[in-house]
Design a protein around this motif. Structure first.
Motif, mmCIF file in Angstrom:
data_model
loop_
_atom_site.group_PDB
_atom_site.id
_atom_site.type_symbol
_atom_site.label_atom_id
_atom_site.label_comp_id
_atom_site.label_asym_id
_atom_site.label_seq_id
_atom_site.Cartn_x
_atom_site.Cartn_y
_atom_site.Cartn_z
ATOM 1 N N LEU A 1 2.157 -4.487 1.744
ATOM 2 C CA LEU A 1 3.205 -3.470 1.622
ATOM 3 C C LEU A 1 3.957 -3.617 0.305
ATOM 4 N N MET B 1 1.835 -2.181 -2.494
ATOM 5 C CA MET B 1 1.849 -0.720 -2.457
ATOM 6 C C MET B 1 3.152 -0.178 -3.030
ATOM 7 N N SER B 2 4.262 -0.861 -2.729
ATOM 8 C CA SER B 2 5.558 -0.441 -3.263
ATOM 9 C C SER B 2 5.592 -0.577 -4.779
ATOM 10 N N ARG C 1 3.635 2.260 -6.335
ATOM 11 C CA ARG C 1 4.370 3.529 -6.357
ATOM 12 C C ARG C 1 5.408 3.539 -7.475
ATOM 13 N N LEU D 1 6.259 8.389 1.831
ATOM 14 C CA LEU D 1 6.430 7.131 2.560
ATOM 15 C C LEU D 1 5.596 7.134 3.844
ATOM 16 N N LYS E 1 2.723 8.724 4.289
ATOM 17 C CA LYS E 1 1.335 8.502 3.884
ATOM 18 C C LYS E 1 1.094 7.034 3.545
ATOM 19 N N SER E 2 2.090 6.391 2.937
ATOM 20 C CA SER E 2 1.960 4.962 2.629
ATOM 21 C C SER E 2 1.862 4.137 3.910
ATOM 22 N N LEU F 1 -1.248 1.856 5.061
ATOM 23 C CA LEU F 1 -1.079 0.449 5.435
ATOM 24 C C LEU F 1 -1.683 0.181 6.810
#
Length: 254
Positions: free
Chosen positions: A166, A169-170, A173, A189, A191-192, A196
């Motif tokens: 996570l 991924m942050s 972005r 968020l 979709k993220s 995940l």
């Protein structure tokens, strides 16, 4: 079977409390919490004695008060709930500093705060003196369903892995100029979160296939067989038995 690493609550030490087998400590904490919950809320002095007992265990385990108090902040939401009870629970009213407070609400708030705080303190002491891997072995030793122990083991082992995923991924972005500023960004968020979940699910499938290829049949092998002597059980029982004596005295004096 193991958790793979030490957790943040654990404090390394060589005290008599650290040396006790994990299943002894688990049973002792469970019995202590049951005794605390069974104590009448009107026996205010009894909760003070319970706190003294836990302070004695913390001193024996060489766990600093600051370390213990910082990790007890997890109960703050329950404290907020308890603070509201004197204002929302119906019943007889008393005046305090110009505020009208409910008597049943005050007793209810005290009940939640006292018993909740003691339960959290006992749990934090258990986690501070027992490694996660040992806790899982202790649960298995106490005959908790093996499937639940395995689920807890994988949750602990892969919780940090998923958290790190996570975090990456942050970072990805933000490196592309994205910053959540309002409702219109919730779709991204969401979709993220979906991505995940899919990655975690696929990782679980790969881990399961790898385990099956290595002979997994539904149970994890136990490498360390932990046993406890009668003296160790007696030492662990000192806390709940002392609390039980206080509880019985509290009911007697009502």
């Amino acid at each position: 079977m193991g958790a793979g690493h030490a957790h943040k609550l654990y404090r390394h030490g060589h005290s008599p409390v650290h040396a006790l087998p994990p299943h002894c400590k688990l049973a002792a904490v469970l019995c202590f919490v049951l005794v605390v919950v069974s104590t009448p809320r009107e026996a205010v002095w009894a909760f003070g004695l319970y706190a003294v007992l836990l302070a004695g265990v913390a001193a024996l385990a060489r766990v600093p008060a600051g370390f213990l108090l910082r990790r007890m902040l997890i109960e703050v939401p329950f404290v907020a709930f308890a603070v509201l009870m004197p204002f929302v629970v119906p019943g007889d009213q008393v005046q305090f500093l110009g505020l009208s407070l409910s008597v049943p609400g005050l007793w209810g708030a005290w009940n939640v705060l006292a018993k909740g705080t003691l339960g959290v303190a006992a749990s934090v002491l258990l986690a501070s003196t027992t490694e996660l891997r040992a806790l899982l072995l202790g649960l298995q030793r106490l005959k908790l369903p093996p499937m639940l122990v395995q689920i807890a083991s994988f949750m602990i082992r892969y919780g940090d892995v998923i958290t790190d995923e996570l975090r990456r991924m942050s970072i990805a972005r933000r490196s592309r100029g994205f910053e959540a500023r309002g409702v219109r960004h919730w779709g991204v968020l969401g979709k993220s979160a979906g991505a995940l979940f899919i990655r975690s699910y696929e990782r679980g499938e790969r881990v399961h296939l790898a385990m099956m290829s290595r002979g997994y049949t539904g149970t994890m092998p136990v490498i360390d067989e932990m046993t406890a002597s009668r003296a160790q059980w007696t030492s662990a029982a000192a806390l709940p038995l002392s609390a039980l004596a206080v509880c019985l005295l509290g009911w007697t004096l009502l």
